[in-house]
Design a protein around this motif. Sequence first.
Motif, PDB file in Angstrom:
ATOM      1  N   THR A 207     -10.812   3.048  13.025  1.00 23.44           N
ATOM      2  CA  THR A 207      -9.760   3.888  13.787  1.00 23.44           C
ATOM      3  C   THR A 207      -9.056   3.919  12.209  1.00 23.44           C
ATOM      4  OG1 THR A 207     -10.100   3.271  15.872  1.00 23.44           O
ATOM      5  CG2 THR A 207      -8.262   4.231  15.300  1.00 23.44           C
ATOM      6  N   THR A 210     -10.482   5.947   9.802  1.00 23.31           N
ATOM      7  CA  THR A 210     -10.655   7.999  10.417  1.00 23.31           C
ATOM      8  C   THR A 210      -9.548   8.282   9.967  1.00 23.31           C
ATOM      9  OG1 THR A 210     -12.106   6.992  11.605  1.00 23.31           O
ATOM     10  CG2 THR A 210     -11.219   9.339  12.254  1.00 23.31           C
ATOM     11  N   SER A 211      -7.997   7.440  10.077  1.00 25.47           N
ATOM     12  CA  SER A 211      -7.042   8.056  10.292  1.00 25.47           C
ATOM     13  C   SER A 211      -6.702   8.540   8.484  1.00 25.47           C
ATOM     14  CB  SER A 211      -5.971   6.763  10.542  1.00 25.47           C
ATOM     15  OG  SER A 211      -6.223   7.081  12.298  1.00 25.47           O
ATOM     16  N   HIS A 214      -8.328  11.698   7.988  1.00 25.70           N
ATOM     17  CA  HIS A 214      -8.078  12.728   8.581  1.00 25.70           C
ATOM     18  C   HIS A 214      -6.170  13.600   7.922  1.00 25.70           C
ATOM     19  CE1 HIS A 214      -6.224  15.133  11.273  1.00 25.70           C
ATOM     20  NE2 HIS A 214      -4.932  14.574  11.753  1.00 25.70           N
ATOM     21  N   VAL A 264      -0.468   5.869   8.431  1.00 22.58           N
ATOM     22  CA  VAL A 264      -0.988   5.524   9.429  1.00 22.58           C
ATOM     23  C   VAL A 264      -0.904   4.461  10.068  1.00 22.58           C
ATOM     24  CG1 VAL A 264      -2.536   6.972   7.872  1.00 22.58           C
ATOM     25  CG2 VAL A 264      -2.664   4.637   8.380  1.00 22.58           C
TER      26      VAL A 264
END
Length: 308
Positions: A207, A210-211, A214, A264
């Motif tokens: 995760t 992915t952050s 992003h 993040v």
Amino acid sequence: MDPRHLELLRQLDERGSVTAVAEATFRTPSAVSQQLKAATREFGRALVEPDGRGLRLTPAGRLLAAGGRQVATAIADVQAEWEDYLGEESGEVRIAGLPSALTYLIPAALTALRETSPRIRVNTIDVDLAEHEFAGLRGDVDLVIAHSLISQRPVGTDGLTVEPLAREPIDVAVADDHPLAGRDSVEPDDLVDEQWIGVPRGFPFDTILTSIEHVTGKPLEVTQRIRDNRLIEALVAAGDHVALLPRFTTPRNAGLRLIPLSGVAATRWVVAVMRPDAPGRRAVTRVLEALRSASAQASPGAGTPPSR
């Protein structure tokens, strides 16, 4: 009404397949199917129906499975009352969980339990799973030590009891001679050109990657996906890859450095997941207390990465 039939339906409801029930209860799928047929004859209603290649519970089956959970809770309550009558915590408490959390929770908890509750036996199983898979272990053990980067309730734990144990930072790991090694912290933009060692998709640490993608709008180069933190540590220390590692159990002075990540969300919840009836046992409650104490010993320095 045979309580064994209610328990069988509860098991099927929670595990999802005849094969999974058979494996968990050390029976053959054929034997489980025969018991389902016997339960159907007893209740005089269809309890299961075809679902692709498997079976699923009918509304009648789900109703009786819920009754099976009530019976299990009642038995646990009686066991708790019996332990209260005896006046001491005793018996076996089974724990399954991710190794990186068990490493700092179990040794300290066992030390405390030897002094306060020597009649409790703790049986520990280490497992490394995707976040949504941890809840599936609750039928085999009393406590599941799971984690999540999204919330303190891991995916798939609806209807279960969740006890938060720790908040643990996840840091960026680099070799001692890596260009980032001297930094006090890093942000997503500092990491987009690095080669990464990641975890399998679906695992919580993914995760964070992915952050980062992003926030930066750029894909990360993940060259390997590995579960075992000890192997990740060795690869990071030996090369120029970077990775994400948990702060509390990553060894110090092992050829790598941990750098806090900002920009993040990079903190995980470590939690105990259990069936609603489990905390009724004095032994389980005592083990939970020992785990909380162990977590408190590990986490006072949560704001500071291991010394360089």
